[in-house]
Scaffold this motif. Structure first.
Motif, short mmCIF file in Angstrom:
data_model
loop_
_atom_site.label_atom_id
_atom_site.label_comp_id
_atom_site.label_asym_id
_atom_site.label_seq_id
_atom_site.Cartn_x
_atom_site.Cartn_y
_atom_site.Cartn_z
N ILE A 57 21.12 86.97 31.84
CA ILE A 57 20.98 86.57 30.45
C ILE A 57 22.33 86.44 29.76
N LYS A 58 22.50 85.39 28.96
CA LYS A 58 23.75 85.18 28.23
C LYS A 58 23.88 86.22 27.13
N LEU A 59 25.13 86.54 26.79
CA LEU A 59 25.42 87.57 25.79
C LEU A 59 26.20 86.93 24.64
N GLY A 60 25.57 86.87 23.45
CA GLY A 60 26.22 86.21 22.33
C GLY A 60 26.31 87.09 21.09
N THR A 61 27.31 86.83 20.26
CA THR A 61 27.46 87.52 18.99
C THR A 61 26.96 86.61 17.87
N ASN A 62 26.07 87.15 17.07
CA ASN A 62 25.48 86.38 15.96
C ASN A 62 25.32 87.27 14.74
N ILE A 63 26.48 87.69 14.12
CA ILE A 63 27.79 87.07 14.36
C ILE A 63 28.89 88.13 14.36
N VAL A 64 30.08 87.73 14.86
CA VAL A 64 31.31 88.46 14.63
C VAL A 64 31.88 87.97 13.30
N GLN A 65 32.14 88.90 12.40
CA GLN A 65 32.69 88.53 11.10
C GLN A 65 34.21 88.33 11.24
N MET A 66 34.67 87.16 10.88
CA MET A 66 36.07 86.82 11.10
C MET A 66 37.03 87.71 10.32
N GLY A 86 30.78 88.22 33.86
CA GLY A 86 30.75 87.15 34.84
C GLY A 86 30.53 85.78 34.23
N GLY A 87 31.09 85.55 33.05
CA GLY A 87 31.00 84.24 32.41
C GLY A 87 29.73 84.01 31.63
N ARG A 88 29.16 85.08 31.08
CA ARG A 88 27.91 84.96 30.32
C ARG A 88 28.10 85.05 28.81
N PHE A 89 29.33 85.18 28.35
CA PHE A 89 29.56 85.48 26.94
C PHE A 89 29.66 84.23 26.08
N VAL A 90 29.07 84.30 24.87
CA VAL A 90 29.17 83.26 23.86
C VAL A 90 29.70 83.91 22.58
#
Length: 342
Positions: A57-66, A86-90
């Motif tokens: 499963i892909k791993l994403g941040t929704n959201i990182v606050q800039m 292993g290349g799953r990050f968004v």
């Protein structure tokens, strides 16, 4: 249409059963899992924790606050997460609002669009690792100007796993949505509705048409929308689970003069409702604010009710720019929702 699981951010403590829910989402074939941050839990650590227990499963941040990190610090976390997974990050980024940016992080909020443009440019330079990172921007200077004079241009010691690691932008207003299309690989909408598809589609097309845009069309561009899905025989009761969160965002997540969530519902045709909810919420009359939200507003931005109703309404979502529905809930509700959406 793909399915994703949105962990969100913590309340007063860790999310109960989060790890089990993520494992169930992966077992069910969900495409991605997403974390968030406000002014409590951070977005990266929970993903690292659940990422260690998953394999696909892909791993994403929704959201990182800039405003929470410098661009280079965010890029360091992103390239670290990408290697470990292993290349799953968004990397999902967002500007947040002035109350959090200035009140919690102590950073200036004005000109968020221009600041976002510089921020993403620096992150991409770090990930590319083609040369030492330099920028003489309006908001960021690398090396810093006016310091000791000893700063030197650097590039990361770690070789990124993917120089083209995907970056998504959270956006609600048309200018920010257009910016997402221009400089990013995806858009993270909140409170999307099929009824607003034409409005947002036009904003995206404007961004794609700009000189130097990363792509010229929706082809390959991801739109991952947070959409409540509640399978329940009673539509009104299902709506009652969602209304308190809507009241919070419409009424209390932002100042009266600057609340982007309020504006989303005003554009959707609920301006009077949004104004009333905001007035009640800011006056401390939260229960009344919840009651002021009509079930039709919930249905416009959610998929609720019996499974047959959800399947019937899903076709409207499939005709929009949305490519992924981000669901919330525990392991059991995820399984019910996935079945209803299949």
């Amino acid at each position: 249409m793909k399915l994703g699981f949105h962990l969100g951010y913590w309340g007063s403590g860790p999310i109960p059963g989060a790890r089990e829910s993520v494992l169930e989402a992966e077992r069910l074939g969900f495409d991605s899992v997403w974390s968030a941050e406000a002014y409590g839990s951070d977005a990266f650590t929970p993903l690292a924790w659940v990422g260690a227990a998953t394999s696909r499963i892909k791993l994403g941040t929704n959201i990182v606050q800039m405003s929470a990190r410098t661009p280079t610090a965010t890029a360091m976390s992103a390239l670290t997460m990408d290697h470990l997974s292993g290349g799953r990050f968004v990397l999902g980024l967002g500007a947040s609002g002035p109350q959090v940016v200035e009140g919690w992080y102590g950073q200036p909020y004005p000109k968020p669009l221009a600041r976002t443009r510089e921020y993403v440019e620096i992150v991409r330079k770090v990930l590319a690792r083609e040369e030492p990172v330099t920028i003489d921007g309006q908001f960021f200077q690398l090396p810093l100007q006016g310091g000791t004079g000893l700063g030197k241009p650097l590039k990361p010691t770690v070789h990124p796993l993917r120089a083209d690691l995907p970056i998504y932008l959270a956006a609600e207003g048309p200018k920010n949505v257009a910016l997402a299309a221009e400089i990013c690989d995806g858009w993270l909408p909140l409170f999307f509705s099929p009824k607003s598809d034409a409005f947002y589609r036009a904003a995206l097309e404007e961004g794609f048409a700009r000189p130097g845009a990363r792509r010229s069309s929706l082809d390959g561009f991801e739109v991952a929308a947070s959409v409540p899905v509640i399978v329940h025989d009673d539509v009104e009761e299902a709506a009652s689970f969602i209304k308190p969160a809507l009241a919070l965002y419409i009424g209390g997540m932002g100042a009266k003069s600057v609340n982007f969530h309020h504006d989303v519902f005003a554009r959707l045709g609920y301006a009077d409702v949004a104004d009333q909810v905001q007035e009640l919420y800011l006056a401390g009359r939260k229960e009344e604010a919840v009651k002021a939200i009509p079930t039709s507003l919930v249905e416009d931005t959610s998929l609720i009710g019996p499974a047959e109703k959800i399947r019937e309404e899903l076709s409207a979502w499939e005709d929009t720019v949305v490519t992924t529905l981000l669901l919330r809930g525990d392991a059991g509700s995820l399984a019910k929702a996935a079945k209803a959406l299949s």
